[in-house]
Every structure is written in C-alpha cells, then in structure tokens.
Design a protein around this motif. Structure first.
Motif, PDB file in Angstrom:
ATOM      1  N   LEU A  46      13.963 -10.335   2.617  1.00  0.00           N
ATOM      2  CA  LEU A  46      12.696  -9.632   2.444  1.00  0.00           C
ATOM      3  C   LEU A  46      11.650 -10.039   3.486  1.00  0.00           C
ATOM      4  O   LEU A  46      10.908  -9.204   4.015  1.00  0.00           O
ATOM      5  N   THR A  47      11.605 -11.338   3.814  1.00  0.00           N
ATOM      6  CA  THR A  47      10.606 -11.824   4.765  1.00  0.00           C
ATOM      7  C   THR A  47      10.906 -11.361   6.180  1.00  0.00           C
ATOM      8  O   THR A  47       9.981 -11.162   6.985  1.00  0.00           O
ATOM      9  N   ALA A  48      12.182 -11.181   6.517  1.00  0.00           N
ATOM     10  CA  ALA A  48      12.537 -10.687   7.854  1.00  0.00           C
ATOM     11  C   ALA A  48      11.906  -9.312   8.092  1.00  0.00           C
ATOM     12  O   ALA A  48      11.363  -9.031   9.169  1.00  0.00           O
ATOM     13  N   TYR A  49      11.966  -8.457   7.089  1.00  0.00           N
ATOM     14  CA  TYR A  49      11.359  -7.128   7.188  1.00  0.00           C
ATOM     15  C   TYR A  49       9.845  -7.232   7.345  1.00  0.00           C
ATOM     16  O   TYR A  49       9.244  -6.597   8.230  1.00  0.00           O
ATOM     17  N   GLU A  86       7.202   1.855  -0.302  1.00  0.00           N
ATOM     18  CA  GLU A  86       8.495   2.536  -0.356  1.00  0.00           C
ATOM     19  C   GLU A  86       9.461   2.015   0.708  1.00  0.00           C
ATOM     20  O   GLU A  86      10.660   1.837   0.443  1.00  0.00           O
ATOM     21  N   GLY A  87       8.948   1.772   1.905  1.00  0.00           N
ATOM     22  CA  GLY A  87       9.815   1.227   2.955  1.00  0.00           C
ATOM     23  C   GLY A  87      10.362  -0.146   2.587  1.00  0.00           C
ATOM     24  O   GLY A  87      11.539  -0.452   2.814  1.00  0.00           O
ATOM     25  N   PHE A  88       9.492  -0.968   2.008  1.00  0.00           N
ATOM     26  CA  PHE A  88       9.918  -2.296   1.572  1.00  0.00           C
ATOM     27  C   PHE A  88      10.943  -2.190   0.438  1.00  0.00           C
ATOM     28  O   PHE A  88      11.910  -2.946   0.353  1.00  0.00           O
ATOM     29  N   HIS A  89      10.741  -1.190  -0.457  1.00  0.00           N
ATOM     30  CA  HIS A  89      11.702  -0.945  -1.539  1.00  0.00           C
ATOM     31  C   HIS A  89      13.064  -0.542  -0.986  1.00  0.00           C
ATOM     32  O   HIS A  89      14.120  -1.029  -1.447  1.00  0.00           O
ATOM     33  N   LEU A  90      13.070   0.349   0.006  1.00  0.00           N
ATOM     34  CA  LEU A  90      14.335   0.780   0.612  1.00  0.00           C
ATOM     35  C   LEU A  90      15.044  -0.382   1.310  1.00  0.00           C
ATOM     36  O   LEU A  90      16.268  -0.478   1.291  1.00  0.00           O
ATOM     37  N   TRP A  91      14.237  -1.250   1.943  1.00  0.00           N
ATOM     38  CA  TRP A  91      14.836  -2.433   2.582  1.00  0.00           C
ATOM     39  C   TRP A  91      15.468  -3.358   1.530  1.00  0.00           C
ATOM     40  O   TRP A  91      16.562  -3.894   1.732  1.00  0.00           O
ATOM     41  N   ALA A  92      14.765  -3.529   0.403  1.00  0.00           N
ATOM     42  CA  ALA A  92      15.312  -4.340  -0.680  1.00  0.00           C
ATOM     43  C   ALA A  92      16.582  -3.713  -1.241  1.00  0.00           C
ATOM     44  O   ALA A  92      17.553  -4.405  -1.572  1.00  0.00           O
ATOM     45  N   GLU A 117       7.370  -4.704  -5.325  1.00  0.00           N
ATOM     46  CA  GLU A 117       7.404  -4.809  -3.870  1.00  0.00           C
ATOM     47  C   GLU A 117       6.002  -5.041  -3.292  1.00  0.00           C
ATOM     48  O   GLU A 117       5.800  -5.888  -2.432  1.00  0.00           O
ATOM     49  N   SER A 118       5.032  -4.254  -3.773  1.00  0.00           N
ATOM     50  CA  SER A 118       3.694  -4.367  -3.208  1.00  0.00           C
ATOM     51  C   SER A 118       3.035  -5.695  -3.545  1.00  0.00           C
ATOM     52  O   SER A 118       2.222  -6.200  -2.770  1.00  0.00           O
ATOM     53  N   SER A 119       3.380  -6.265  -4.692  1.00  0.00           N
ATOM     54  CA  SER A 119       2.816  -7.568  -5.041  1.00  0.00           C
ATOM     55  C   SER A 119       3.328  -8.677  -4.122  1.00  0.00           C
ATOM     56  O   SER A 119       2.754  -9.761  -4.068  1.00  0.00           O
ATOM     57  N   PHE A 120       4.417  -8.394  -3.424  1.00  0.00           N
ATOM     58  CA  PHE A 120       4.957  -9.340  -2.445  1.00  0.00           C
ATOM     59  C   PHE A 120       4.505  -8.981  -1.030  1.00  0.00           C
ATOM     60  O   PHE A 120       4.071  -9.829  -0.255  1.00  0.00           O
ATOM     61  N   SER A 121       4.578  -7.681  -0.684  1.00  0.00           N
ATOM     62  CA  SER A 121       4.331  -7.266   0.701  1.00  0.00           C
ATOM     63  C   SER A 121       2.850  -7.298   1.074  1.00  0.00           C
ATOM     64  O   SER A 121       2.493  -7.702   2.187  1.00  0.00           O
ATOM     65  N   ILE A 122       1.972  -6.879   0.147  1.00  0.00           N
ATOM     66  CA  ILE A 122       0.547  -6.830   0.478  1.00  0.00           C
ATOM     67  C   ILE A 122      -0.031  -8.228   0.693  1.00  0.00           C
ATOM     68  O   ILE A 122      -0.713  -8.477   1.711  1.00  0.00           O
ATOM     69  N   PRO A 123       0.182  -9.196  -0.217  1.00  0.00           N
ATOM     70  CA  PRO A 123      -0.307 -10.551   0.065  1.00  0.00           C
ATOM     71  C   PRO A 123       0.295 -11.148   1.341  1.00  0.00           C
ATOM     72  O   PRO A 123      -0.390 -11.875   2.065  1.00  0.00           O
ATOM     73  N   ALA A 124       1.582 -10.815   1.597  1.00  0.00           N
ATOM     74  CA  ALA A 124       2.202 -11.307   2.828  1.00  0.00           C
ATOM     75  C   ALA A 124       1.498 -10.733   4.049  1.00  0.00           C
ATOM     76  O   ALA A 124       1.268 -11.435   5.045  1.00  0.00           O
ATOM     77  N   ALA A 125       1.126  -9.441   3.992  1.00  0.00           N
ATOM     78  CA  ALA A 125       0.414  -8.817   5.112  1.00  0.00           C
ATOM     79  C   ALA A 125      -0.938  -9.489   5.331  1.00  0.00           C
ATOM     80  O   ALA A 125      -1.359  -9.719   6.477  1.00  0.00           O
TER      81      ALA A 125
END
Length: 345
Positions: A46-49, A86-92, A117-125
């Motif tokens: 997930l972090t690679a994406y 959605e992109g992060f979901h497709l990657w997962a 997904e967003s609870s992981f991707s948004i804070p990471a961004a």
C-alpha cells in the motif's frame, strides 16, 4: 525544466514511505492483530503506491499548477481525489489478487466503502506534504546561507582590492617624495616595498595568516615610513602575543597603522609620534594605535578615510564580537580595536 523523476528528491519520499510502513505495521499488529509478515506485506504494498502518487503530486503536479487556469486545477484536484480513494482501492484489490495484500479487503463486495482506504491515504498524503515542505524549507535556507557566504566572500575580496591599491598608492607617494629629493634612502625604500609586495602577492590570498607574519609586515611598513622622517619622529611598537601562530585575516590591522602615519605624523610639525601596542591573549585581540596630529578647530568628528571604512566593513563580515573606537583629543588621535577571535563568522 524540472524532470519528472529526480533520484535525490525521490529518496526523501522513500524515507518518508519507510516511516509510514513502520507506523502501519504497528497499527496492523497491535490493533488488527495481524502477524508481522502479513502486516509487513500489506503495508509495503500500500505504501509503495502512496509514495509514487505523492511524489508525482508534490514534485510535478503542484509546482506546475497555474491557478489562473481554474478548470485545469479542478480537474487535477478530482484526479487526485480519485487516486487517493478509488485508485487506492483498486491497487489494494490488485494486491489481494497477487496475494501480497492479504485480507485487506473483500474483492467480492459490489459497494465497497472507501473510508478504509481514504483513512489511510489522506493522512499519508498530509504526512508526505509536511515532509516535503520541511525539506524544501531546509534546502531553501541552506541555499540562502550559501548565497550569503558567497556574497560576503565577494565583498571581502572587493574590500581587499580597494585597500591594497590604496596602501600601495600611499607607499609609492613616499618613494616619489624621496626620489624627488634625490635621497640616498630611495633604494632602501624600494627594497622594503618589494618585501611588502611579496607579502601581499603570496601571503594574503588566503583567508587567514599567522599573527607572527602580520607583525613582520607591520614592522616592515613602520621601517619604510621612518625612512621619510628625521630623528624627531618617535615610534614605539610593542606587543604581547600568547601564540604567534594564532590566525588572523591578512592586513586587517594595517589600515590603523597606515592611518597613524598618513593622517597623523605626516601632518604634525612638532614632535610627531606613533605608539602601537598589540595584545593577543586567550584569543582576544586588542590593538591600540595612538599618534600625534595637528590641533583642529573642527566639530570634533572623525572623517573616516577609505582604509578605516573598509576596516569597519570587514569586521562586520568577519566577526560577531568586536569593537572599534576612535578618540581624538586636542593634539592626538587614537584607535582601539578589540576582537574576540573565537567569534569568527
């Protein structure tokens, strides 16, 4: 134009991504109760994406975004919302199919909730953005510091280029006066001048020189000046130096000595004198110069010549702890220079 991929910049995002992986593993093992290797596989995938998407976002999209083209900015914003949800979901989902993102999602769900997904991707961004801002700020400060150093170095070189010709000009005037009078001292004066020129050419190019070498050139200059005067001139030059190898900027003290002769004893008709004392103890330099001068009816203010003005500016550029005081009673002029040599910039 900045290239899309900069290996040095990407290393920053890779290190930030590694930090996110570590935090993700702690979350997955302690909260979700996953095994370490399962959590490691999930988090790396997930972090690679996120690392790649955030690198493109902060290093390519944001710097080239022009808010005057509002519609393009809106399209870019929508694109990245898609990539972080959605992109992060497709990657997962792809990771689940490849068995590197075990049990993160259930691919059979038709209406998947993107909040996970967003609870992981948004804070990471946000985390990537903060790291990028901090890095850019540090880099900007470093660049500004380098530019300041280069500017100071150029200014110091310019000040030296002013001081040295000014010093030579005064000395050549002395030789001219002796030659005009057909003085037998002219050859010796030229010989002493050659020693000073050799010193200026080969010893003053660097930023520092031993205080012992500076003493020699001051002594040569005093001897050169004394050739112009008869026995009526009294010169007292003494020093107390703890370490003769103590480093000082070359020719830093010379303007005060030169000023004592050119604007002091050369204009004194009765009992001209120059007293010079140098002390360097515990890295504290005290340089005292006192000379005779003609009484003046002026307002008592000292009009600084190019040598003293350049000296003040060099001190500002070189040291943070120093003082230069000038005193001018009726028939005297004195200058006291104090420098904490440890305060070199």
């Amino acid at each position: 134009m900045k290239s899309l991929f900069d290996i040095k910049r990407f290393k920053l995002y890779a290190w930030v991504g590694l930090g996110i992986v570590c935090m993700c593993i702690i979350q997955e093992t302690h909260v979700e109760h996953k095994g370490f290797f399962t959590a490691l596989s999930d988090c790396l995938w997930l972090t690679a994406y996120l690392t790649l998407v955030n690198y493109v976002l902060y290093e390519y999209s944001f710097p080239r975004m022009r808010w005057r083209r509002f519609y393009i900015a809106i399209l870019v914003f929508v694109l990245y919302i898609f990539l972080f949800t959605e992109g992060f979901h497709l990657w997962a989902l792809l990771g689940y199919v490849l068995r590197v993102n075990v049990d993160y999602i259930e691919p059979g769900s038709k209406h998947h909730d993107l909040s996970a997904e967003s609870s992981f991707s948004i804070p990471a961004a946000i985390f990537f953005g903060i790291a990028s801002i901090i890095y850019n700020n540090v880099k900007l400060r470093h660049t500004a510091q380098q530019l300041r150093i280069e500017k100071q170095t150029a200014e110091l070189s310019y000040l030296k280029s002013q001081t040295n010709p000014h010093f030579l000009f005064n000395t050549l005037n002395n030789i001219y006066a002796l030659a005009r009078d057909k003085s037998d001292l002219a050859p010796e004066t030229i010989l002493r001048l050659s020693k000073i020129l050799r010193y200026m050419l080969y010893e003053t190019s660097g930023p520092y020189i031993a205080i012992g070498e500076e003493l020699k050139i001051i002594g040569d200059y005093i001897a050169l000046e004394k050739l112009r005067y008869d026995e009526s001139l009294r010169v007292n030059f003494n020093y107390n130096i703890e370490d003769m190898n103590q480093s000082v900027p070359p020719l830093l003290l010379m303007p005060l000595v030169e000023n004592a002769f050119k604007h002091g004893v050369s204009e004194t008709r009765v009992q001209p004198f120059v007293d010079i004392h140098l002390s360097v103890v515990s890295r504290r330099l005290v340089f005292f110069v006192r000379n005779s001068r003609e009484e003046s009816s002026g307002n008592g203010q000292v009009k600084e010549n190019i040598g003293l003005s350049n000296l003040r500016r060099q001190l500002e550029l070189l040291y943070t702890d120093y003082s230069l005081s000038l005193d001018h009673p009726a028939a005297e002029f004195s200058a006291t220079l104090t420098i904490n040599l440890a305060s070199h910039v």
